[in-house]
Enzyme design. Structure first.
Site, PDB file in Angstrom:
ATOM      1  N   ARG A 247       1.055  -0.912  -0.294  1.00 30.42           N
ATOM      2  CA  ARG A 247       0.272   0.187  -0.320  1.00 30.42           C
ATOM      3  C   ARG A 247       0.953   0.990  -0.332  1.00 30.42           C
ATOM      4  NH1 ARG A 247      -2.630   1.183   5.425  1.00 30.42           N
ATOM      5  NH2 ARG A 247      -0.703   2.617   5.825  1.00 30.42           N
ATOM      6  N   HIS A 251      -3.514   4.860   4.307  1.00 28.34           N
ATOM      7  CA  HIS A 251      -5.316   4.257   4.438  1.00 28.34           C
ATOM      8  C   HIS A 251      -5.939   4.453   3.523  1.00 28.34           C
ATOM      9  CE1 HIS A 251      -7.888   1.716   5.086  1.00 28.34           C
ATOM     10  NE2 HIS A 251      -8.764   2.818   5.825  1.00 28.34           N
ATOM     11  N   TYR A 260       2.826   5.668  11.571  1.00 24.50           N
ATOM     12  CA  TYR A 260       3.441   4.627  12.249  1.00 24.50           C
ATOM     13  C   TYR A 260       4.168   3.975  10.670  1.00 24.50           C
ATOM     14  CZ  TYR A 260      -0.336   3.477   8.119  1.00 24.50           C
ATOM     15  OH  TYR A 260      -1.785   4.195   7.363  1.00 24.50           O
TER      16      TYR A 260
HETATM   17  C1  LIG Z   1     -15.775  -4.191  10.730  1.00 26.54           C
HETATM   18  C2  LIG Z   1     -14.944  -3.624  10.444  1.00 26.54           C
HETATM   19  N1  LIG Z   1     -14.100  -3.430  11.587  1.00 26.54           N
HETATM   20  C3  LIG Z   1     -13.036  -1.456  10.609  1.00 26.54           C
HETATM   21  C4  LIG Z   1     -13.558  -0.571  10.358  1.00 26.54           C
HETATM   22  C5  LIG Z   1     -12.791   0.214   9.808  1.00 26.54           C
HETATM   23  N2  LIG Z   1     -12.050   0.078   9.064  1.00 26.54           N
HETATM   24  C6  LIG Z   1     -12.156   0.059   7.267  1.00 26.54           C
HETATM   25  S1  LIG Z   1     -10.683  -0.396   6.687  1.00 26.54           S
HETATM   26  C7  LIG Z   1      -9.455  -1.114   8.077  1.00 26.54           C
HETATM   27  C8  LIG Z   1      -8.089  -1.715   7.488  1.00 26.54           C
HETATM   28  C9  LIG Z   1      -8.500  -2.932   7.094  1.00 26.54           C
HETATM   29  O1  LIG Z   1      -7.194  -3.019   6.847  1.00 26.54           O
HETATM   30  P1  LIG Z   1      -7.003  -5.042   5.889  1.00 26.54           P
HETATM   31  O2  LIG Z   1      -7.831  -5.231   5.836  1.00 26.54           O
HETATM   32  O3  LIG Z   1      -5.674  -5.884   5.910  1.00 26.54           O
HETATM   33  O4  LIG Z   1      -7.324  -4.297   3.918  1.00 26.54           O
HETATM   34  P2  LIG Z   1      -6.523  -2.589   3.575  1.00 26.54           P
HETATM   35  O5  LIG Z   1      -7.111  -1.588   4.091  1.00 26.54           O
HETATM   36  O6  LIG Z   1      -5.170  -3.119   4.102  1.00 26.54           O
HETATM   37  O7  LIG Z   1      -6.401  -2.845   2.177  1.00 26.54           O
HETATM   38  C10 LIG Z   1     -10.266  -0.307   9.123  1.00 26.54           C
HETATM   39  C11 LIG Z   1     -10.058  -0.610  10.524  1.00 26.54           C
HETATM   40  C12 LIG Z   1     -14.140  -1.263   9.590  1.00 26.54           C
HETATM   41  N3  LIG Z   1     -14.537  -0.839   7.788  1.00 26.54           N
HETATM   42  N4  LIG Z   1     -15.066  -2.277   9.388  1.00 26.54           N
END
Ligand SMILES: Cc1ncc(C[n+]2csc(CCOP(=O)(O)OP(=O)(O)O)c2C)c(N)n1
Lengths: 334, 328
Positions: A247, A251, A260
């Site tokens: 990435r 985010h 971080y």
């Molecule tokens: C159930 C839930 N909890 C928290 C969030 C907030 N949130 C959105 S994306 C994310 C991180 C997701 O990380 P990952 O699955 O590794 O995918 P990436 O964004 O790194 O592609 C979080 C904590 C959410 N959307 N849904």
């Protein structure tokens, strides 16, 4: 299991198409960041660094025939499945005619009925059991479609994810569970998400094969997903495919990744940018010439300009549209 | 017309819909060979086979999530949650996914499906086999919530729910499964429209709104007080979302008094919505404050018999509330 790069046999034309979609996704994505800085859009969530994995996966499917339940980073995947640059730009601005939700959802919450791309929500991994359910229905009907659903590695911590994968494994459903592992869930690194080294290692405990591939190489991903799709179509059940990606951005537009991770880490990623390395690979194979690369750049720039101009000029939805369609009975009001 | 039990009405509805439409299938825990822990699906596995009566893993969110996926593909799933108390793991799928699918995709995607869940207390089920969950879900636009109180409605509402193009939560008053009997015609199609309440007893002194098992007790209470000269109009709400506001308001405009009975705990319960509706739209018609009779505000129904009795509304408690309101 780690699959290392034997080359997929694809026509030059297809290789150029893969590169083109990666490029268009990148330029659109970069433009979205600019639009956000200009205060023209409220939110952007980026797929920069994931493009190779996404396009490689999409090209391994029968696009338009197979079913896809993507997650928010999948701009490049959704473009590969048929979303247009204009439609993406309309979505960024919440303009009328935006195909995923008519401006109801935040940007990058994909849905494209005409391409069998199913609407997803924001809570992560909830589409996993939908993919299993679609797989179940395909099996019940005796159709030959397969389903691909994607998440980030952090989202594989969700019960939502385990339950969906388990279902598909128990019933040997034609589903590909695609994990785009960029090692971060917002700020939380992979080692705080799971005790296994690869997200694909989780497959063993659920009774399906799991493979990890280099997601910076679209051809490796293509090969792994094509193999998974063949398995699924042959009635042999689901496969978990993990693509290791970067990435390369924060985010989302609301995040500041300086809190971080170091700039050195980010620079090291950028040095391995999948767009650049795939371009160089295609040049070394004489699939792309310098002229064609320049032409594609110019074309991407033009498409982005036109898409943004089109979306800026487009009207917002009527306020009255917000009241519909809560139930199917009032779809015609929308 | 033959008399059948409420659960037999449910079973007949599923049997007929499975026979009518090959897109319909059942999925849930123990629904197959066992025929459901309450036997609602008894005989259906034998008749329709393991591909249409599917024993799911013990995992509620995916019972609903897999149902949503199948519905998106064009199937018509009936998802059984073994007890409403165990629906909470599926809350996300019901509220964030099924209910929002149509709106969030601007009508491009829909989730036509039924989620069945036995609910309610008075059966020695303690905290986790007695819950009433309707208030959580009746709050959710995009989801329809129905509760039958007799075999005819049980059959007709479930058949209507299967044919409805939206997700429908079908809550079954499990105490009434075998207790409540009624006539249901054998040789005609029984369909009860979703969204319509029913005046099950006419009266002029006060309106009593109830559903499920509490409707059954309300009719008994109305019978008791009739001997004392109090004429209660009993309204079986049947559908909690979308609520039949016209029938509710029409009854109160006639009687001037309203009592709402539900077996969930009082605060934030479904009765609050009826009370609010009356305060907003029937204020000048009211001759007395709106009264709610419900369970006490403890976390759930206790197991021990006298404690359970303390929690549960019944015909006597309802009759007492009627007398009090009538005397106002
Ligand atoms: C159930 C839930 N909890 C928290 C969030 C907030 N949130 C959105 S994306 C994310 C991180 C997701 O990380 P990952 O699955 O590794 O995918 P990436 O964004 O790194 O592609 C979080 C904590 C959410 N959307 N849904």
């Amino acid at each position: 299991m780690v699959v290392t790069g034997t080359e997929a046999k694809l026509k030059k034309e297809t290789l150029r198409e893969i590169y083109w979609i990666m490029l268009l996704a990148r330029r659109l994505d970069e433009r979205a960041w600019v639009l956000h800085r200009q205060g023209k859009i409220a939110f952007h969530i980026s797929g920069i660094g994931h493009e190779a994995a996404q396009v490689g996966a999409a090209f391994a499917l029968r696009r338009g025939h197979d079913w896809v339940l993507p997650y928010y980073r999948d701009l490049a995947m959704t473009l590969a499945l048929g979303l247009t640059a204009r439609e993406f730009a309309l979505g960024l601005m919440g303009k009328k005619g935006e195909p995923s939700s008519g401006g109801r959802q935040m940007p990058s919450h994909w849905s494209l009925r005409r391409a069998n791309v199913v609407s997803h929500s924001s809570p992560v991994a909830t589409q996993t059991s939908h993919a299993a359910g679609i797989g179940l229905a395909i099996k019940m009907r005796g159709d030959d479609a397969v389903v691909l659903t994607s998440v980030g590695e952090g989202s594989t911590s969700q019960g939502e994810w385990y339950e969906g994968v388990n279902w598909a494994a128990v019933h040997r459903l034609p589903v590909i569970f695609f994990v785009e592992n960029n090692r971060f869930a917002i700020s939380v690194p992979q080692e705080h998400q799971m005790a296994v080294e690869n997200a694909a290692d989780k497959a063993a405990g659920l009774g399906l094969p799991g493979v990890t591939v280099d997601g910076l190489d679209p051809l490796q991903v293509y090969q792994a997903v094509a193999a998974a799709a063949a398995r699924a179509r042959a009635g042999e059940g689901p496969t978990l495919v993990e693509a290791r990606v970067f990435r390369m951005t924060p985010h989302s537009s609301d995040d500041d990744d300086r809190t971080y991770r170091t700039r050195e880490d980010v620079e090291a990623m950028k040095a391995r940018d999948p767009l650049g390395s795939f371009r160089e690979f295609l040049r070394s194979q004489s699939v792309l010439s310098a002229e064609v690369v320049a032409e594609m750049e110019a074309q991407a720039k033009q498409q982005v300009e036109q898409a943004v101009a089109f979306a800026e000029a487009a009207p917002y939805p009527e306020v009255s549209e917000a009241a519909h369609p809560v139930y199917v009975e009032d779809v015609h009001h929308a | 017309m033959p008399e059948i039990t409420l659960i037999e009405g449910i079973r007949q509805a599923m049997d007929e819909e499975l026979a009518r439409d090959e897109r319909v299938f059942i999925v849930g825990e123990d629904v197959g060979r066992r025929g459901g822990v309450f036997r609602a699906t008894q005989g259906l596995y034998e008749k329709y086979g393991p591909e249409r009566v599917i024993d799911s893993p013990l995992a509620e969110l995916s019972i609903v999530g897999v149902g949503i996926g199948a519905a998106l593909y064009g199937m018509r799933p009936i998802c059984e949650i073994q007890f409403a108390d165990f629906i909470h793991p599926a809350f996300n799928q019901i509220v964030n996914e099924a209910a929002k699918m149509c709106y969030r995709s601007n009508g491009e995607w829909t989730a036509p499906m039924v989620i069945r869940a036995p609910y309610g207390g008075g059966i020695g089920g303690g905290l986790y086999h007695s819950q009433s969950v309707e208030a959580f879900f009746a709050h959710v636009p995009g989801l329809k919530v129905v509760v039958p109180s007799n075999p005819y409605d049980a059959k007709g509402l479930l058949k209507a729910a299967v044919r409805d193009p939206n997700p429908v939560l079908y809550l079954e008053p499990k105490k009434g499964y075998r207790l409540i009997r009624g006539a249901v015609p054998e040789d005609e199609e029984v369909l009860v429209p979703i969204g319509k309440a029913r005046v099950s007893r006419e009266g002029r002194d006060l309106s009593l709104f109830a559903y499920g098992m509490m409707h059954h007790y309300s009719l008994q209470a109305a019978q008791q007080v009739a001997a004392e000269g109090i004429e209660v109009e009993v309204v079986d709400l049947r559908t909690l979302n979308p609520l039949d506001r016209e029938t509710v308001l029409g009854s109160v405009r006639k009687t001037g008094k309203a009592l709402i009975v539900y077996e969930d705990n009082l605060t934030g319960g479904y009765g609050a919505e009826i009370a609010a509706l009356l305060a907003e739209q029937a204020f000048t018609d009211l001759d007395a404050p709106v009264r709610r009779l419900a369970g006490p505000d403890v976390p759930a129904v206790p197991y021990s018999r006298p404690l359970q009795d303390w929690f549960m509304p019944n015909a006597e408690k309802i009759a007492a509330a009627i007398r009090e309101l009538d005397a106002y």
